[in-house]
Design a protein around this motif. Structure first.
Motif, PDB file in Angstrom:
ATOM      1  N   PHE A 100     -28.164   8.648 -20.660  1.00 15.81           N
ATOM      2  CA  PHE A 100     -27.650   8.810 -19.304  1.00 15.81           C
ATOM      3  C   PHE A 100     -27.533   7.331 -18.608  1.00 15.81           C
ATOM      4  O   PHE A 100     -28.527   6.322 -19.306  1.00 15.81           O
ATOM      5  CB  PHE A 100     -28.386   9.630 -18.400  1.00 15.81           C
ATOM      6  CG  PHE A 100     -28.538  10.842 -18.868  1.00 15.81           C
ATOM      7  CD1 PHE A 100     -27.457  11.880 -18.605  1.00 15.81           C
ATOM      8  CD2 PHE A 100     -29.644  11.330 -19.654  1.00 15.81           C
ATOM      9  CE1 PHE A 100     -27.502  13.074 -19.129  1.00 15.81           C
ATOM     10  CE2 PHE A 100     -29.594  12.791 -19.990  1.00 15.81           C
ATOM     11  CZ  PHE A 100     -28.538  13.599 -19.777  1.00 15.81           C
ATOM     12  N   THR A 101     -26.807   7.110 -17.463  1.00 14.46           N
ATOM     13  CA  THR A 101     -26.910   5.861 -17.138  1.00 14.46           C
ATOM     14  C   THR A 101     -27.807   5.826 -16.145  1.00 14.46           C
ATOM     15  O   THR A 101     -28.034   6.621 -15.406  1.00 14.46           O
ATOM     16  CB  THR A 101     -25.555   5.562 -16.314  1.00 14.46           C
ATOM     17  OG1 THR A 101     -24.542   5.579 -17.244  1.00 14.46           O
ATOM     18  CG2 THR A 101     -25.468   4.295 -15.763  1.00 14.46           C
ATOM     19  N   ALA A 102     -28.872   4.809 -16.236  1.00 20.24           N
ATOM     20  CA  ALA A 102     -29.935   4.788 -15.238  1.00 20.24           C
ATOM     21  C   ALA A 102     -29.903   3.458 -14.250  1.00 20.24           C
ATOM     22  O   ALA A 102     -29.084   2.346 -14.577  1.00 20.24           O
ATOM     23  CB  ALA A 102     -31.218   4.736 -15.946  1.00 20.24           C
ATOM     24  N   ARG A 113     -30.787  -3.487 -12.698  1.00 18.28           N
ATOM     25  CA  ARG A 113     -29.652  -3.113 -13.591  1.00 18.28           C
ATOM     26  C   ARG A 113     -29.301  -2.016 -13.746  1.00 18.28           C
ATOM     27  O   ARG A 113     -30.144  -1.050 -13.363  1.00 18.28           O
ATOM     28  CB  ARG A 113     -30.009  -4.048 -14.835  1.00 18.28           C
ATOM     29  CG  ARG A 113     -31.196  -3.491 -15.548  1.00 18.28           C
ATOM     30  CD  ARG A 113     -31.578  -4.299 -16.703  1.00 18.28           C
ATOM     31  NE  ARG A 113     -32.605  -3.559 -17.536  1.00 18.28           N
ATOM     32  CZ  ARG A 113     -33.929  -3.653 -17.199  1.00 18.28           C
ATOM     33  NH1 ARG A 113     -34.411  -4.326 -16.278  1.00 18.28           N
ATOM     34  NH2 ARG A 113     -34.777  -3.072 -18.226  1.00 18.28           N
ATOM     35  N   ILE A 114     -27.929  -1.667 -13.943  1.00 18.27           N
ATOM     36  CA  ILE A 114     -27.680  -0.364 -14.354  1.00 18.27           C
ATOM     37  C   ILE A 114     -27.480  -0.456 -16.086  1.00 18.27           C
ATOM     38  O   ILE A 114     -26.581  -1.417 -16.612  1.00 18.27           O
ATOM     39  CB  ILE A 114     -26.017  -0.228 -13.833  1.00 18.27           C
ATOM     40  CG1 ILE A 114     -26.353  -0.061 -12.158  1.00 18.27           C
ATOM     41  CG2 ILE A 114     -25.654   1.118 -14.434  1.00 18.27           C
ATOM     42  CD1 ILE A 114     -26.874   1.045 -11.656  1.00 18.27           C
ATOM     43  N   GLU A 115     -28.046   0.472 -16.690  1.00 14.56           N
ATOM     44  CA  GLU A 115     -27.829   0.486 -18.290  1.00 14.56           C
ATOM     45  C   GLU A 115     -27.970   2.004 -18.653  1.00 14.56           C
ATOM     46  O   GLU A 115     -28.604   2.899 -18.046  1.00 14.56           O
ATOM     47  CB  GLU A 115     -28.482  -0.552 -18.792  1.00 14.56           C
ATOM     48  CG  GLU A 115     -29.948  -0.229 -18.914  1.00 14.56           C
ATOM     49  CD  GLU A 115     -30.876  -1.262 -19.474  1.00 14.56           C
ATOM     50  OE1 GLU A 115     -31.734  -0.966 -20.245  1.00 14.56           O
ATOM     51  OE2 GLU A 115     -30.910  -2.489 -19.193  1.00 14.56           O
ATOM     52  N   PRO A 116     -27.068   2.167 -19.714  1.00  9.06           N
ATOM     53  CA  PRO A 116     -27.338   3.608 -20.403  1.00  9.06           C
ATOM     54  C   PRO A 116     -28.819   3.705 -21.221  1.00  9.06           C
ATOM     55  O   PRO A 116     -28.987   2.450 -21.700  1.00  9.06           O
ATOM     56  CB  PRO A 116     -26.324   3.700 -21.557  1.00  9.06           C
ATOM     57  CG  PRO A 116     -25.727   2.105 -21.497  1.00  9.06           C
ATOM     58  CD  PRO A 116     -26.202   1.289 -20.484  1.00  9.06           C
ATOM     59  N   LEU A 161     -32.593   7.959 -12.179  1.00  7.57           N
ATOM     60  CA  LEU A 161     -31.724   9.011 -12.938  1.00  7.57           C
ATOM     61  C   LEU A 161     -31.383  10.054 -12.025  1.00  7.57           C
ATOM     62  O   LEU A 161     -31.806  10.105 -10.903  1.00  7.57           O
ATOM     63  CB  LEU A 161     -32.324   9.730 -14.207  1.00  7.57           C
ATOM     64  CG  LEU A 161     -32.538   8.802 -15.351  1.00  7.57           C
ATOM     65  CD1 LEU A 161     -33.532   9.175 -16.364  1.00  7.57           C
ATOM     66  CD2 LEU A 161     -31.258   8.351 -15.830  1.00  7.57           C
ATOM     67  N   ASP A 164     -26.579  11.094 -14.900  1.00  4.16           N
ATOM     68  CA  ASP A 164     -26.293   9.701 -14.585  1.00  4.16           C
ATOM     69  C   ASP A 164     -26.960   9.497 -13.103  1.00  4.16           C
ATOM     70  O   ASP A 164     -26.815  10.535 -12.429  1.00  4.16           O
ATOM     71  CB  ASP A 164     -24.764   9.456 -14.797  1.00  4.16           C
ATOM     72  CG  ASP A 164     -24.495   9.429 -16.045  1.00  4.16           C
ATOM     73  OD1 ASP A 164     -25.295   9.136 -17.087  1.00  4.16           O
ATOM     74  OD2 ASP A 164     -23.342   9.516 -16.365  1.00  4.16           O
ATOM     75  N   VAL A 205     -26.264   3.806  -6.374  1.00  2.00           N
ATOM     76  CA  VAL A 205     -25.886   2.682  -7.079  1.00  2.00           C
ATOM     77  C   VAL A 205     -25.240   1.753  -5.981  1.00  2.00           C
ATOM     78  O   VAL A 205     -25.618   0.458  -5.664  1.00  2.00           O
ATOM     79  CB  VAL A 205     -25.110   2.872  -8.071  1.00  2.00           C
ATOM     80  CG1 VAL A 205     -24.468   1.319  -8.769  1.00  2.00           C
ATOM     81  CG2 VAL A 205     -25.755   3.421  -9.376  1.00  2.00           C
ATOM     82  N   ALA A 245     -22.075  -0.964 -14.684  1.00  2.47           N
ATOM     83  CA  ALA A 245     -22.527  -0.987 -15.989  1.00  2.47           C
ATOM     84  C   ALA A 245     -21.604  -1.587 -16.971  1.00  2.47           C
ATOM     85  O   ALA A 245     -20.466  -1.692 -16.562  1.00  2.47           O
ATOM     86  CB  ALA A 245     -22.447   0.484 -16.343  1.00  2.47           C
TER      87      ALA A 245
END
Length: 116
Positions: free
Chosen positions: A5-7, A19-22, A87, A97, A103, A116
């Motif tokens: 998931f994108t966190a 930051r945004i990252e999987p 999340l 996500d 975000v 991302a």
């Protein structure tokens, strides 16, 4: 079962970027991200993972995570210490996500694009 998931990851130290990252949202990986046992606080369509022993271990306060959660109606009241991992909440006690509205608000509060 999907665990990727994108966190939204907000380190406690201001020098480290938001930051945004999987991520793989497994217990082990979440524990690595927050550097210890996790606790989760759920609010509507999102939740945040924090170090469960942040106060005891005297981890640095996460002022940015506290600001974001307060803006979204949740006062961490000093409990937000160490790295915070946001999340989405799929409504069935599962992960999804991080919501786009969270975000966008983080980008507004911290003055940085986080795509991302």
């Amino acid at each position: 079962m999907n665990t990727m998931f994108t966190a939204l990851i907000i380190p406690a130290r201001i020098a480290e970027p938001v930051r945004i990252e999987p991520i793989e949202a497994t217990l082990k990986n979440l524990q690595e991200l927050v550097d210890g046992d996790i606790e989760s606080i759920t609010r509507g369509d999102w939740h945040v993972y924090l170090n469960a022993e942040g106060m005891i271990r005297n981890l640095p306060s996460n002022l940015r995570a506290a600001q974001l959660t307060y803006d979204r109606g949740l006062d961490l009241a000093g409990a937000g210490r160490g790295c915070a991992v946001f999340l989405g909440n799929d409504g069935r006690s599962g992960e999804s996500d991080v919501p786009a509205h969270l975000v966008r608000r983080a980008e507004e509060l911290f003055g940085m694009p986080l795509a991302a």
